[in-house]
Design a protein around this motif. Structure first.
Motif, mmCIF file in Angstrom:
data_model
loop_
_atom_site.group_PDB
_atom_site.id
_atom_site.type_symbol
_atom_site.label_atom_id
_atom_site.label_comp_id
_atom_site.label_asym_id
_atom_site.label_seq_id
_atom_site.Cartn_x
_atom_site.Cartn_y
_atom_site.Cartn_z
ATOM 1 N N LYS A 19 11.461 36.096 -14.100
ATOM 2 C CA LYS A 19 12.730 35.390 -14.307
ATOM 3 C C LYS A 19 13.130 34.670 -13.023
ATOM 4 O O LYS A 19 12.950 35.185 -11.932
ATOM 5 N N ILE A 20 13.669 33.464 -13.183
ATOM 6 C CA ILE A 20 14.042 32.641 -12.040
ATOM 7 C C ILE A 20 15.248 31.787 -12.419
ATOM 8 O O ILE A 20 15.367 31.363 -13.570
ATOM 9 N N TYR A 21 16.140 31.569 -11.463
ATOM 10 C CA TYR A 21 17.319 30.730 -11.680
ATOM 11 C C TYR A 21 17.048 29.371 -11.054
ATOM 12 O O TYR A 21 16.935 29.254 -9.835
ATOM 13 N N HIS A 22 16.885 28.355 -11.908
ATOM 14 C CA HIS A 22 16.498 27.028 -11.415
ATOM 15 C C HIS A 22 16.840 26.007 -12.500
ATOM 16 O O HIS A 22 16.631 26.274 -13.685
ATOM 17 N N PRO A 23 17.335 24.810 -12.116
ATOM 18 C CA PRO A 23 17.703 23.810 -13.129
ATOM 19 C C PRO A 23 16.557 23.382 -14.040
ATOM 20 O O PRO A 23 16.780 23.049 -15.194
ATOM 21 N N ASN A 24 15.318 23.377 -13.542
ATOM 22 C CA ASN A 24 14.190 22.837 -14.301
ATOM 23 C C ASN A 24 13.310 23.911 -14.930
ATOM 24 O O ASN A 24 12.217 23.617 -15.408
ATOM 25 N N ILE A 25 13.799 25.173 -14.925
ATOM 26 C CA ILE A 25 13.014 26.269 -15.493
ATOM 27 C C ILE A 25 13.912 27.059 -16.436
ATOM 28 O O ILE A 25 14.988 27.510 -16.039
ATOM 29 N N ASN A 26 13.480 27.196 -17.687
ATOM 30 C CA ASN A 26 14.266 27.926 -18.676
ATOM 31 C C ASN A 26 14.289 29.402 -18.299
ATOM 32 O O ASN A 26 13.231 30.034 -18.172
ATOM 33 N N GLY A 27 15.491 29.939 -18.113
ATOM 34 C CA GLY A 27 15.652 31.320 -17.650
ATOM 35 C C GLY A 27 15.090 32.359 -18.600
ATOM 36 O O GLY A 27 14.641 33.411 -18.165
ATOM 37 N N SER A 28 15.089 32.083 -19.908
ATOM 38 C CA SER A 28 14.589 33.096 -20.837
ATOM 39 C C SER A 28 13.140 32.871 -21.251
ATOM 40 O O SER A 28 12.359 33.814 -21.291
ATOM 41 N N SER A 29 12.746 31.604 -21.509
ATOM 42 C CA SER A 29 11.366 31.369 -21.969
ATOM 43 C C SER A 29 10.392 31.141 -20.810
ATOM 44 O O SER A 29 9.190 31.276 -20.970
ATOM 45 N N ASP A 54 18.582 16.007 -12.674
ATOM 46 C CA ASP A 54 18.671 14.959 -13.700
ATOM 47 C C ASP A 54 17.757 15.228 -14.891
ATOM 48 O O ASP A 54 17.820 14.517 -15.889
ATOM 49 N N ASP A 55 16.884 16.231 -14.799
ATOM 50 C CA ASP A 55 15.965 16.567 -15.901
ATOM 51 C C ASP A 55 16.026 18.073 -16.143
ATOM 52 O O ASP A 55 15.022 18.766 -16.042
ATOM 53 N N PRO A 56 17.229 18.590 -16.455
ATOM 54 C CA PRO A 56 17.368 20.045 -16.503
ATOM 55 C C PRO A 56 16.916 20.680 -17.814
ATOM 56 O O PRO A 56 16.990 20.065 -18.873
ATOM 57 N N LEU A 57 16.454 21.914 -17.701
ATOM 58 C CA LEU A 57 16.279 22.780 -18.863
ATOM 59 C C LEU A 57 17.426 23.775 -18.905
ATOM 60 O O LEU A 57 17.713 24.362 -19.937
#
Length: 153
Positions: free
Chosen positions: A74-84, A119-122
Motif C-alpha cells: 500500500k502506498i499514498y500517491h496521486p498516481n497510484i490507486n491505494g486499494s488496487s 494532473d493525471d491522478p488515480l
C-alpha cells in the motif's frame, strides 16, 4: 511467445549480473510471465526508507506490449490507486516502446514517486492534497510508508 521468453530470460540475467540497490525483479515460482519486483523509496521523498513490492504480469507478446504492473505494498500517491495498486504512468500505456525493459519500468516508477503528476491522478484526494497542502501530503505519505513499506521487526 518464444520471443517474449527469450527476452525475459535475457532481462533476468541482467538483473542477476548487474544488481541495483534501488530495484530488483524476478519470476514468481519460475513463471516467466508473472514477476515480483521491488523498489526502494527514493531519498528526499516521503517514501525514503520504504521497500515497495510490485506484481508484474507480462503479456505473451512482450516486448511489443507493456507489462501490467501493480503495487502490492500500500502506498499514498496521486498516481497510484491505494486499494488496487494500479499505476498511472505513460510507459505502461501509450508511451511504451519495445526498447524499454522491466528495469526501466521500475526506474520510471521510482521517478514517479519522486515527481508525482497531480494532473493525471488515480487518487484525486492525494492529488488535491499534493497541490494544496504539500506538508500534509508528505506527512500522510510518510505515515503510509512507515506503516506498510518498512520492516516491522
Amino acid at each position: 511467445m518464444a520471443t517474449a521468453t527469450k527476452r525475459l530470460n535475457k532481462e533476468l540475467r541482467q538483473f542477476s549480473s548487474i544488481p541495483s540497490s534501488c530495484c530488483s525483479a524476478g519470476p514468481i515460482n519460475d513463471d516467466m510471465f508473472n514477476w515480483e519486483g521491488s523498489i526502494q523509496g527514493p531519498d528526499g521523498t516521503p517514501y525514503a526508507g520504504g521497500l515497495f513490492f510490485l506484481r508484474l504480469t507480462i503479456p505473451s507478446d512482450y516486448p511489443f506490449f507493456p507489462p501490467k504492473v501493480k503495487f502490492t505494498t500500500k502506498i499514498y500517491h496521486p498516481n497510484i490507486n491505494g486499494s488496487s495498486g494500479e499505476i498511472s504512468l505513460g510507459v505502461l500505456k501509450s508511451k511504451w516502446a519495445p526498447s524499454l525493459d522491466i528495469r526501466k519500468v521500475l526506474l520510471n516508477i521510482i521517478l514517479l514517486l519522486s515527481c508525482p503528476d497531480p494532473d493525471d491522478p488515480l487518487e484525486a484526494d492525494a492529488a488535491t492534497l499534493y497541490e494544496t497542502d504539500r506538508k500534509q501530503y508528505d506527512k500522510t505519505a510518510t505515515e503510509w510508508t512507515r506503516k506498510y513499506a518498512m520492516n516491522h521487526g
